[in-house]
Design an enzyme around this catalytic site. Sequence first.
Site, PDB file in Angstrom:
ATOM      1  N   GLU A   1       0.921  -1.475   0.064  1.00  0.00           N
ATOM      2  CA  GLU A   1      -0.247  -0.188   0.308  1.00  0.00           C
ATOM      3  C   GLU A   1       1.044   1.516  -0.061  1.00  0.00           C
ATOM      4  O   GLU A   1       1.477   1.145   0.014  1.00  0.00           O
ATOM      5  CB  GLU A   1      -1.280   0.202   1.810  1.00  0.00           C
ATOM      6  CG  GLU A   1      -1.561  -1.314   1.226  1.00  0.00           C
ATOM      7  CD  GLU A   1      -2.876  -1.307   2.185  1.00  0.00           C
ATOM      8  OE1 GLU A   1      -2.864  -0.525   2.738  1.00  0.00           O
ATOM      9  OE2 GLU A   1      -3.513  -2.810   2.527  1.00  0.00           O
TER      10      GLU A   1
ATOM     11  N   HIS B   1      -8.678   9.060   3.930  1.00  0.00           N
ATOM     12  CA  HIS B   1      -8.947   7.849   2.776  1.00  0.00           C
ATOM     13  C   HIS B   1      -8.863   8.515   1.267  1.00  0.00           C
ATOM     14  O   HIS B   1      -9.935   8.551   1.214  1.00  0.00           O
ATOM     15  CB  HIS B   1      -9.269   6.456   2.932  1.00  0.00           C
ATOM     16  CG  HIS B   1      -8.739   5.463   2.424  1.00  0.00           C
ATOM     17  ND1 HIS B   1      -8.863   4.908   1.099  1.00  0.00           N
ATOM     18  CD2 HIS B   1      -7.841   4.174   2.920  1.00  0.00           C
ATOM     19  CE1 HIS B   1      -8.224   4.213   1.129  1.00  0.00           C
ATOM     20  NE2 HIS B   1      -7.586   3.793   2.014  1.00  0.00           N
TER      21      HIS B   1
ATOM     22  N   ARG C   1      -0.380   8.282   1.997  1.00  0.00           N
ATOM     23  CA  ARG C   1      -1.809   9.295   1.608  1.00  0.00           C
ATOM     24  C   ARG C   1      -2.420  10.322   2.256  1.00  0.00           C
ATOM     25  O   ARG C   1      -3.025  10.897   1.544  1.00  0.00           O
ATOM     26  CB  ARG C   1      -2.656   8.238   3.315  1.00  0.00           C
ATOM     27  CG  ARG C   1      -3.587   7.146   2.522  1.00  0.00           C
ATOM     28  CD  ARG C   1      -4.432   6.768   3.702  1.00  0.00           C
ATOM     29  NE  ARG C   1      -4.128   5.233   3.581  1.00  0.00           N
ATOM     30  CZ  ARG C   1      -4.389   4.874   4.173  1.00  0.00           C
ATOM     31  NH1 ARG C   1      -5.081   5.017   5.139  1.00  0.00           N
ATOM     32  NH2 ARG C   1      -4.300   2.860   3.999  1.00  0.00           N
TER      33      ARG C   1
ATOM     34  N   HIS D   1     -11.003   9.551   7.780  1.00  0.00           N
ATOM     35  CA  HIS D   1     -10.918   7.721   7.590  1.00  0.00           C
ATOM     36  C   HIS D   1     -10.381   7.120   9.108  1.00  0.00           C
ATOM     37  O   HIS D   1     -10.525   6.520   9.306  1.00  0.00           O
ATOM     38  CB  HIS D   1      -9.808   7.079   6.498  1.00  0.00           C
ATOM     39  CG  HIS D   1      -9.731   5.546   6.347  1.00  0.00           C
ATOM     40  ND1 HIS D   1     -10.208   5.196   6.488  1.00  0.00           N
ATOM     41  CD2 HIS D   1      -8.472   5.349   6.955  1.00  0.00           C
ATOM     42  CE1 HIS D   1      -9.433   3.610   6.669  1.00  0.00           C
ATOM     43  NE2 HIS D   1      -8.406   4.096   6.581  1.00  0.00           N
TER      44      HIS D   1
ATOM     45  N   ARG E   1      -0.350   8.570   9.618  1.00  0.00           N
ATOM     46  CA  ARG E   1      -0.612   7.068   9.155  1.00  0.00           C
ATOM     47  C   ARG E   1      -0.166   6.228   7.983  1.00  0.00           C
ATOM     48  O   ARG E   1      -0.752   6.526   7.200  1.00  0.00           O
ATOM     49  CB  ARG E   1      -1.957   6.346  10.237  1.00  0.00           C
ATOM     50  CG  ARG E   1      -1.327   5.334  10.167  1.00  0.00           C
ATOM     51  CD  ARG E   1      -2.807   4.323  11.139  1.00  0.00           C
ATOM     52  NE  ARG E   1      -3.151   4.584  10.271  1.00  0.00           N
ATOM     53  CZ  ARG E   1      -4.689   3.660   9.054  1.00  0.00           C
ATOM     54  NH1 ARG E   1      -4.300   2.432   9.624  1.00  0.00           N
ATOM     55  NH2 ARG E   1      -5.190   3.952   8.262  1.00  0.00           N
TER      56      ARG E   1
HETATM   57  P1  FAD Z   1     -12.909  -0.076  16.786  1.00  0.00           P
HETATM   58  O1  FAD Z   1     -12.475  -1.364  16.284  1.00  0.00           O
HETATM   59  O2  FAD Z   1     -13.229   0.915  16.013  1.00  0.00           O
HETATM   60  O3  FAD Z   1     -13.603  -0.484  18.235  1.00  0.00           O
HETATM   61  C1  FAD Z   1     -13.753   0.564  19.020  1.00  0.00           C
HETATM   62  C2  FAD Z   1     -14.901   0.134  20.180  1.00  0.00           C
HETATM   63  O4  FAD Z   1     -15.196   1.041  21.205  1.00  0.00           O
HETATM   64  C3  FAD Z   1     -16.407  -0.507  19.498  1.00  0.00           C
HETATM   65  O5  FAD Z   1     -17.116  -1.585  20.152  1.00  0.00           O
HETATM   66  C4  FAD Z   1     -17.341   1.009  19.977  1.00  0.00           C
HETATM   67  O6  FAD Z   1     -18.763   0.188  20.598  1.00  0.00           O
HETATM   68  C5  FAD Z   1     -16.412   0.829  21.264  1.00  0.00           C
HETATM   69  N1  FAD Z   1     -16.966   1.938  21.890  1.00  0.00           N
HETATM   70  C6  FAD Z   1     -16.503   3.677  21.202  1.00  0.00           C
HETATM   71  N2  FAD Z   1     -17.611   4.316  22.484  1.00  0.00           N
HETATM   72  C7  FAD Z   1     -17.769   4.083  23.367  1.00  0.00           C
HETATM   73  C8  FAD Z   1     -18.938   4.245  24.320  1.00  0.00           C
HETATM   74  N3  FAD Z   1     -18.874   5.513  25.110  1.00  0.00           N
HETATM   75  N4  FAD Z   1     -19.018   3.020  25.218  1.00  0.00           N
HETATM   76  C9  FAD Z   1     -19.380   1.729  25.143  1.00  0.00           C
HETATM   77  N5  FAD Z   1     -18.521   1.065  24.223  1.00  0.00           N
HETATM   78  C10 FAD Z   1     -18.039   2.175  23.009  1.00  0.00           C
HETATM   79  N6  FAD Z   1      -6.323  -0.698   9.076  1.00  0.00           N
HETATM   80  C11 FAD Z   1      -5.129  -1.455   9.315  1.00  0.00           C
HETATM   81  O7  FAD Z   1      -4.284  -1.406  10.159  1.00  0.00           O
HETATM   82  N7  FAD Z   1      -5.621  -1.623   8.414  1.00  0.00           N
HETATM   83  C12 FAD Z   1      -6.552  -2.232   7.095  1.00  0.00           C
HETATM   84  O8  FAD Z   1      -6.543  -2.568   6.575  1.00  0.00           O
HETATM   85  C13 FAD Z   1      -7.603  -1.379   7.380  1.00  0.00           C
HETATM   86  N8  FAD Z   1      -8.134  -0.313   6.977  1.00  0.00           N
HETATM   87  C14 FAD Z   1      -9.158   0.080   7.460  1.00  0.00           C
HETATM   88  C15 FAD Z   1     -10.116  -0.088   6.553  1.00  0.00           C
HETATM   89  C16 FAD Z   1     -11.613   1.220   6.898  1.00  0.00           C
HETATM   90  C17 FAD Z   1     -12.714   1.218   6.081  1.00  0.00           C
HETATM   91  C18 FAD Z   1     -11.633   1.221   8.167  1.00  0.00           C
HETATM   92  C19 FAD Z   1     -12.895   2.313   9.046  1.00  0.00           C
HETATM   93  C20 FAD Z   1     -10.155   1.645   9.053  1.00  0.00           C
HETATM   94  C21 FAD Z   1      -9.386   1.024   8.240  1.00  0.00           C
HETATM   95  N9  FAD Z   1      -7.964   0.765   9.123  1.00  0.00           N
HETATM   96  C22 FAD Z   1      -7.248  -0.001   8.806  1.00  0.00           C
HETATM   97  C23 FAD Z   1      -8.428   1.397  10.907  1.00  0.00           C
HETATM   98  C24 FAD Z   1      -8.621   0.314  11.601  1.00  0.00           C
HETATM   99  O9  FAD Z   1      -9.319  -0.723  11.606  1.00  0.00           O
HETATM  100  C25 FAD Z   1      -8.470   0.771  13.003  1.00  0.00           C
HETATM  101  O10 FAD Z   1      -8.391   1.763  12.980  1.00  0.00           O
HETATM  102  C26 FAD Z   1      -8.596   0.017  14.544  1.00  0.00           C
HETATM  103  O11 FAD Z   1      -9.507  -1.607  13.889  1.00  0.00           O
HETATM  104  C27 FAD Z   1      -9.033   0.239  15.631  1.00  0.00           C
HETATM  105  O12 FAD Z   1      -9.671  -0.762  16.333  1.00  0.00           O
HETATM  106  P2  FAD Z   1      -9.558  -0.165  18.004  1.00  0.00           P
HETATM  107  O13 FAD Z   1     -10.271  -1.261  18.695  1.00  0.00           O
HETATM  108  O14 FAD Z   1      -9.017   0.869  18.403  1.00  0.00           O
HETATM  109  O15 FAD Z   1     -11.089   0.951  17.588  1.00  0.00           O
HETATM  110  C1  SIN Z   2      -7.056   0.875   2.983  1.00  0.00           C
HETATM  111  O1  SIN Z   2      -7.270  -1.128   2.965  1.00  0.00           O
HETATM  112  O2  SIN Z   2      -6.451   1.367   2.031  1.00  0.00           O
HETATM  113  C2  SIN Z   2      -6.424   0.998   4.252  1.00  0.00           C
HETATM  114  C3  SIN Z   2      -5.631   0.913   5.187  1.00  0.00           C
HETATM  115  C4  SIN Z   2      -5.543   1.637   5.692  1.00  0.00           C
HETATM  116  O3  SIN Z   2      -6.461   2.143   6.354  1.00  0.00           O
HETATM  117  O4  SIN Z   2      -3.963   0.722   7.176  1.00  0.00           O
END
Ligand code: FAD
Ligand code: SIN
Length: 565
Positions: A116, A244, A292, A353, A388
């Site tokens: 990427e 993104h 990005r 994003h 990032r």
């Molecule tokens: P999340 O997975 O967002 O979990 C947050 C949790 O907190 C959820 O359960 C939510 O309900 C809970 N929560 C929030 N507020 C409250 C509240 N007030 N009370 C109770 N619960 C709450 N990153 C990569 O490294 N590679 C990729 O390929 C990639 N692709 C992506 C594609 C998309 C479409 C998106 C949106 C993001 C992508 N990212 C990628 C980024 C990555 O997915 C996220 O940064 C990462 O998954 C975040 O994980 P997390 O556990 O911090 O939060």
């Molecule tokens: C993507 O798959 O393009 C998202 C990857 C990322 O947010 O790290």
Amino acid sequence: MRQTDFLVIGSGIAGLTYALKVANEFPDKNVLVMTKATADETNTKYAQGGIAVVNDLENDSFQKHIDDTLIAGDGLCNINVVEIVVKEGPERVQEIIDWGAKFDKEKDGDYKRGKEGGHSEFRILHHKDVTGKEMERALIDAVAKQKNIEFIKHCFVVDIITQHHLGYLVNKATPDVACYGVYVLNLETGKIEKILAKITLLATGGNGQVYRTTTNPSIATGDGVAMVYRAKGRIENMEFIQFHPTALYEPGVRGQAFLITEAVRGDGGILRNNSGEAFMGKYDPRKDLAPRDIVARAIDSEMKKTGTEHVWLDCRHFSKEKFTEHFPNIYEKCLSIGIDITKHMIPVAPAAHYSCGGIKTDEWGRSSIWNLYACGECASTGLHGANRLASNSLLEAMVFAHRCYMDSTAHLNPPERRTSQSHKGQLYGEQKNFRISGSVQGQIPPSGGGEAVPDWNAAGTTEPKEMILITQSLKELQLVMSDYVGIVRNDVRLQRAMRRLDLLWEETEQLYESSSLSPQLLELRNMITVGYLIVKGASFRKESRGLHYNTDYPGKSNLIQNIVL
Ligand code: FAD
Ligand code: SIN
């Protein structure tokens, strides 16, 4: 009132990884995981491209991954943290494989590795184009087998409990703010409950919903950041919002936009403008695989020049077999709206994003508040700096979940007062007039206890009469943030944004003071706070660096600083 040893807020990769680790090490202790939504409705579930990790030492090296991360971060990464994440990454990835996550393999059994933007090597492990869904599935399955984890869904955490709730004055200068647990809105009963914990981990994810179009699902409202800010904890670098470059453009769609993973460009997809020109060569020698921030700004500039709402991603030169092998989900989604990627180009536009800043932590995931840890997207660990590197966030979440586990379990019995975190960077800004309900006079609880923590005080509040007061304010917030605090900023736009946010804040606080609480109102309030922090950070940064581009200060300042609010 409930009491637990470990309280985990959030059921994405960060929260569940931490929960599994502490539950496994302490089978006699309780781990409570809470989420405001269904179990898997998280940013994690939508991750597509994969997880960046060095696991092919013949063709790749830690140093190359470190260098790529530092280059993308544009001078603001914490080098120590970058080394930690890159070097500890392979062990963490192996753990999730051991918990059952499957990554695609070649016929010879070696992993398939994608590429990427900003990566000098092919190093991204993936599960087709639904990597996050597979990782989340594996984590939820593993959690279900762990008897001492209780998983509560549909509980909205409102605020973290500190000395403030015991009637003590807490401000940014208070050195020993401590977390005793949280107040939670139980969405099934409508009641606010009190949960006390020895250790609390915030893993609440990102804040893309602050903008009109985002790749993030509706849960991504920055709740953890807003809570910590209200509790007088430190928040850092909020101006670095990553857009993104290639969200699917669907006319009239607001809110969550479908992502076209950057891995499509890694496999050879080409961006074209409205005239069919492959324009990225004009902006960067790395063309479509530049970092990005550069690609998103180039697209923004092309869209403005041609007056269009999108550019095109050309995949017509792929064979259907090749494309569907890696990207079956994208293929199906495009087909469902009449786009056959072998014949038509895909309309794409940038969308909010990822939040590079967040709750400031040290290299063990400790926030500036005692007994409160943060990891995943809500945290600012120093890994990402000003931008990032693609696919580094799943890796960061796992590495820091592990580090939070190591540190918090070492300090569990009895909870120790650690030495204060040193906060590098300048301290700016005064907190606005935040009211936290339920504050009464009381005694400081014994360490780790909380008998004196009062129940939530909802006296005098009534059911809100009109939801439109909330829904309209949300639309206004998203418009202001998208139009004035998007990919390209300037001082006039930022000042305008701040004035409008002030008004929205005032009106929403009045509503909050007088209404019984709903998730919509709480999220709006949190998102206005997050919007305020983004604008404030952007206003203090008098330069253009990484994801923050201000036309009034197009160059980089010699003063390299994190902005801490
Ligand atoms: P999340 O997975 O967002 O979990 C947050 C949790 O907190 C959820 O359960 C939510 O309900 C809970 N929560 C929030 N507020 C409250 C509240 N007030 N009370 C109770 N619960 C709450 N990153 C990569 O490294 N590679 C990729 O390929 C990639 N692709 C992506 C594609 C998309 C479409 C998106 C949106 C993001 C992508 N990212 C990628 C980024 C990555 O997915 C996220 O940064 C990462 O998954 C975040 O994980 P997390 O556990 O911090 O939060
Ligand atoms: C993507 O798959 O393009 C998202 C990857 C990322 O947010 O790290």
